[in-house]
Design a protein around this motif. Structure first.
Motif, PDB file in Angstrom:
ATOM      1  N   GLN A 270       2.770 -23.100  27.538  1.00 27.37           N
ATOM      2  CA  GLN A 270       3.889 -23.734  26.846  1.00 27.37           C
ATOM      3  C   GLN A 270       3.914 -23.259  25.389  1.00 27.37           C
ATOM      4  OE1 GLN A 270       2.913 -27.838  27.586  1.00 27.37           O
ATOM      5  NE2 GLN A 270       4.012 -27.865  29.538  1.00 27.37           N
ATOM      6  N   VAL A 271       5.023 -22.628  25.001  1.00 29.09           N
ATOM      7  CA  VAL A 271       5.177 -22.117  23.645  1.00 29.09           C
ATOM      8  C   VAL A 271       6.254 -22.927  22.945  1.00 29.09           C
ATOM      9  CG1 VAL A 271       5.770 -20.114  22.244  1.00 29.09           C
ATOM     10  CG2 VAL A 271       4.508 -19.818  24.386  1.00 29.09           C
ATOM     11  N   GLN A 272       5.941 -23.361  21.744  1.00 29.61           N
ATOM     12  CA  GLN A 272       6.910 -24.174  20.995  1.00 29.61           C
ATOM     13  C   GLN A 272       8.113 -23.303  20.626  1.00 29.61           C
ATOM     14  OE1 GLN A 272       5.186 -26.157  17.650  1.00 29.61           O
ATOM     15  NE2 GLN A 272       6.899 -27.580  17.444  1.00 29.61           N
ATOM     16  N   SER A 273       9.303 -23.783  20.967  1.00 33.79           N
ATOM     17  CA  SER A 273      10.522 -23.002  20.723  1.00 33.79           C
ATOM     18  C   SER A 273      10.920 -23.070  19.253  1.00 33.79           C
ATOM     19  CB  SER A 273      11.660 -23.523  21.600  1.00 33.79           C
ATOM     20  OG  SER A 273      11.930 -24.874  21.291  1.00 33.79           O
ATOM     21  N   ASP A 274      11.547 -21.985  18.802  1.00 35.29           N
ATOM     22  CA  ASP A 274      12.031 -21.896  17.426  1.00 35.29           C
ATOM     23  C   ASP A 274      13.546 -21.773  17.483  1.00 35.29           C
ATOM     24  OD1 ASP A 274      12.619 -21.419  14.830  1.00 35.29           O
ATOM     25  OD2 ASP A 274      11.412 -19.586  14.637  1.00 35.29           O
ATOM     26  N   PRO A 275      14.286 -22.805  17.097  1.00 38.96           N
ATOM     27  CA  PRO A 275      15.754 -22.754  17.193  1.00 38.96           C
ATOM     28  C   PRO A 275      16.351 -21.583  16.426  1.00 38.96           C
ATOM     29  CG  PRO A 275      14.993 -24.985  16.696  1.00 38.96           C
ATOM     30  CD  PRO A 275      13.807 -24.089  16.571  1.00 38.96           C
ATOM     31  N   SER A 276      15.701 -21.146  15.353  1.00 37.54           N
ATOM     32  CA  SER A 276      16.252 -20.034  14.569  1.00 37.54           C
ATOM     33  C   SER A 276      15.964 -18.682  15.210  1.00 37.54           C
ATOM     34  CB  SER A 276      15.649 -20.062  13.156  1.00 37.54           C
ATOM     35  OG  SER A 276      14.247 -19.867  13.212  1.00 37.54           O
ATOM     36  N   ASN A 277      15.057 -18.645  16.172  1.00 40.38           N
ATOM     37  CA  ASN A 277      14.718 -17.384  16.829  1.00 40.38           C
ATOM     38  C   ASN A 277      14.453 -17.648  18.310  1.00 40.38           C
ATOM     39  OD1 ASN A 277      13.950 -14.814  17.508  1.00 40.38           O
ATOM     40  ND2 ASN A 277      12.034 -14.839  16.330  1.00 40.38           N
ATOM     41  N   ALA A 279      14.509 -15.832  20.894  1.00 46.27           N
ATOM     42  CA  ALA A 279      13.766 -14.813  21.647  1.00 46.27           C
ATOM     43  C   ALA A 279      12.271 -14.866  21.366  1.00 46.27           C
ATOM     44  CB  ALA A 279      14.299 -13.424  21.309  1.00 46.27           C
ATOM     45  N   ALA A 280      11.886 -15.647  20.336  1.00 45.87           N
ATOM     46  CA  ALA A 280      10.474 -15.675  19.960  1.00 45.87           C
ATOM     47  C   ALA A 280       9.601 -16.217  21.089  1.00 45.87           C
ATOM     48  CB  ALA A 280      10.288 -16.508  18.695  1.00 45.87           C
ATOM     49  N   ALA A 281      10.107 -17.225  21.820  1.00 45.90           N
ATOM     50  CA  ALA A 281       9.317 -17.812  22.910  1.00 45.90           C
ATOM     51  C   ALA A 281       9.065 -16.796  24.014  1.00 45.90           C
ATOM     52  CB  ALA A 281      10.036 -19.038  23.465  1.00 45.90           C
ATOM     53  N   ALA A 282      10.115 -15.991  24.314  1.00 46.29           N
ATOM     54  CA  ALA A 282       9.960 -14.999  25.378  1.00 46.29           C
ATOM     55  C   ALA A 282       8.970 -13.905  24.980  1.00 46.29           C
ATOM     56  CB  ALA A 282      11.313 -14.387  25.731  1.00 46.29           C
ATOM     57  N   MET A 283       8.937 -13.570  23.688  1.00 44.66           N
ATOM     58  CA  MET A 283       8.070 -12.485  23.221  1.00 44.66           C
ATOM     59  C   MET A 283       6.707 -12.978  22.746  1.00 44.66           C
ATOM     60  SD  MET A 283       9.728  -9.800  23.831  1.00 44.66           S
ATOM     61  CE  MET A 283       8.695  -8.620  22.971  1.00 44.66           C
TER      62      MET A 283
END
Length: 618
Positions: A270-277, A279-283
């Motif tokens: 589980q990766v904390q999502s970043d609303p401003s980015n 694609a960050a969670a996928a990468m």
């Protein structure tokens, strides 16, 4: 004459007395002595089993249930039952009186049947009258503990000694083995922040809780591992502190058994999502590694590479209504990819993995890495970056070039381990393990998730699990195997008592090949005849289409005659095969009947000749 008869009768009487005396004396001197002359030493217990039997403190009682009368017409099962009985007798003889064996033939509708069911054996229905057959083993100890092998499956004969030794070992120890788990994945029950609800544990965790005393260990605060923990399971270890790594290091050197699940891409992390980015969670980096410990053990593992395999690629659906496609990164290992000689993978049908990595052993490592799960030679590897942003699994086939290498996805690491912290000192510090250790390495954590091996359905408030792969069996087998003592783990699969008739099989294979060749020849001639008939038919007018021309009749007759000839040849091939097998059987019978008497006669003649030569010399 009378004196001679009297002398002869006295000599025979003395010989008879001497024979009886020798038998009684040898029976007393060699009581319990056994000589195993079988090729694979089937009747010789392994050293691990002998140690387990020698360390029994409190008496263990075994109950061997076999329906003797109910299996009169099943000679194969009766032969295997005799093999089991002989091995149990050998174990009882080796246990110094601490292992009691009862052999029970449970008759239909008897109290023994009820007793077998109470002890955990499984009844096998036979016949139309409701009769049951029992063929299993149960055991009890002095503290009312009990365990059972519900059915002694002949297909698992190579693991018979291990299964029985494991049952005895479980009864000989007084409490459940303790298993410690260090996991950065949500494998156990807890609060899910994404749904703000309590989540259920994974199915593998539920199975583990049923069988062992399980303790969840906190990775950030891990500094020591309790000595009563016999197996430590690391699931997706990430950024472990030096204190935690040192605790694991010393745990292994003290003789603790370790199972490690690392992953190049842990899809359940589980990766904390970043609303401003977005694609960050996928990468995000979802890999795990134990570089310091792996280096000390000589294990090569690259967390930036994923293994692909076209042979074991599973079919998946990428969109609703779209046809399934094969994904070379989601693999279903079967057959030859699973080690048939290791108790953790033997008899398993399928183990599914997703974006798995692989292990290698450094050429300078003194340890041994035994493959448990490995790819085919049609495999290759790709960088994890290519795998992460994958929109179409078919893209993985672009530039796909098999390396011809077998990649080890899971393996058993064996040998004497050295510390990854040679600079440490202190009275409790160990620089090297005293005895050989065991570590199971798995380069995938997704295989533990429910989605790859089990369906869970809610049925009137109860959750029912329906496994479609053996991932859970592999996990439990691994932990169960590692919780045993070193002696128990050292017991590997043994050879079976089945001795195939290789010469007969070779004769059959040769005959089958000749038979198939003739069949192929017949089919080719049939196709050729049909082709000629079709050509002749195409040249006829419509009013003569239903009438065979003389040329067609000739071709048809020619084919029918040839067909009879080939069928005759086929029958000849079969007759020759039967004759060869019968001739072989006759030769074997003759050898069995006459060889030993002939050897005895030759030995007697040789002895008589030697005595005569001795008398002549004197």
């Amino acid at each position: 004459m009378n004196n001679r008869r009297l002398l002869t009768g006295s000599a025979l009487a003395i010989l008879a007395v001497l024979f009886v005396a020798v038998v009684l004396l040898s029976n007393a001197i060699f009581r319990g002595a056994r000589l195993d002359l079988t090729t694979n030493h089937l009747y010789t217990l392994s050293e691990g089993t002998k140690k387990i039997l020698g360390e029994i403190d409190e008496p263990v009682h075994l109950y061997y249930f076999f329906s003797d009368k109910g299996t009169q017409n099943n000679q194969g099962l009766r032969t295997y039952a005799t093999r089991v009985r002989e091995m149990l007798d050998e174990m009882a003889a080796r246990a110094g009186g601490k292992l009691k064996l009862d052999v029970i033939d449970p008759l239909p509708y008897s109290e023994d049947e009820d007793r077998a069911t109470t002890l955990g054996l499984q009844a096998i229905p036979v016949g139309q009258g409701g009769e049951n057959l029992f063929f299993g083993l149960a055991g009890t100890n002095s503290t009312n503990g009990k365990a059972a092998i519900p059915i002694l499956d002949p297909a698992k004969e190579e693991f018979l000694e291990y299964d029985v030794a494991k049952l005895i070992h479980g009864l000989a120890i007084s409490k459940k083995p303790v298993v410690g788990i260090v996991s950065s994945l949500p494998i156990s029950a807890g609060f899910d922040p994404s749904t703000r609800q309590m989540r259920d544990p994974w199915a593998v965790q539920q199975q583990l809780d049923q069988l062992f005393d399980v303790r969840q260990l906190s990775a950030p605060s891990l500094k020591t591992i309790d000595p009563d923990i016999s197996v430590l399971v690391l699931v997706h270890p990430k950024d472990l502190t030096d204190d935690a790594l040192y605790a694991i290091d010393q745990f292994v050197l003290r003789g603790g058994h370790l199972a490690v699940f690392v992953d190049p891409i842990a899809e359940s992390e589980q990766v904390q999502s970043d609303p401003s980015n977005p694609a960050a969670a996928a990468m995000a980096n979802k890999s795990s590694d134990l570089p310091k410990l792996f280096k000390a053990w000589g294990v090569l593992y690259d967390p930036n590479k994923v293994v692909l395999d076209r042979t074991y690629a599973l079919q998946i659906s990428t969109a609703q209504g779209a046809p399934p496609i094969r994904h070379v990164g989601i693999l279903g290992f079967t057959g030859a990819s699973l080690n048939p000689d290791d108790v953790t993978t033997a008899k398993l049908q399928t183990i599914n993995t997703s974006s798995a990595g692989f292990f290698q052993l450094d050429k300078d490592s003194p340890l041994k890495l035994v493959p448990l799960i490995q790819t085919s030679k049609d495999a290759t590897t790709v960088a994890t970056e290519r795998f992460k942003m994958l929109s179409d699994p078919k893209q993985l086939l672009n530039g796909y070039e098999p390396t011809g290498q077998l990649y080890i996805v899971a393996g058993r690491l064996q040998g004497k381990f050295k510390s990854a912290f040679p600079e440490k000192t202190g009275k409790d510090h160990l620089a090297e393990s005293k005895d050989d250790g065991q570590i199971v390495l798995v380069a995938d954590t997704d295989m533990l998730t429910d989605r790859l091996w089990v369906q869970i359905q809610n049925f009137f408030g109860q959750k029912l699990t329906n496994a479609f792969a053996n991932n859970g069996d592999f996990f439990i087998n691994t932990v169960d195997n590692l919780t045993g003592s070193s002696e128990l783990i050292s017991i590997r699969g043994r050879a079976t008592s089945q001795r195939p008739f290789t010469t007969v099989e070779r004769i059959k294979r040769t005959a089958d090949e000749r038979f198939r060749t003739k069949e192929t020849q017949l089919q080719q001639e049939l196709n050729e005849t049909e082709r000629k008939l079709t050509e002749l038919q195409s040249g006829k007018s419509k009013d003569q289409a239903m009438i065979l021309s003389p040329e067609q009749q000739g071709e048809l007759l020619k084919f029918q005659n040839r067909k009879l000839e080939i069928r005759k040849e086929l029958r000849g091939v079969r007759r020759q095969m039967d004759a060869d097998i019968e001739s072989l059987g006759t030769r074997l019978k003759m050898i069995n009947i006459f060889l030993m008497p002939l050897l005895v006669i030759l030995l007697a003649l040789g002895f008589a000749w030697w005595k005569r030569q001795q008398r002549a010399a004197n």
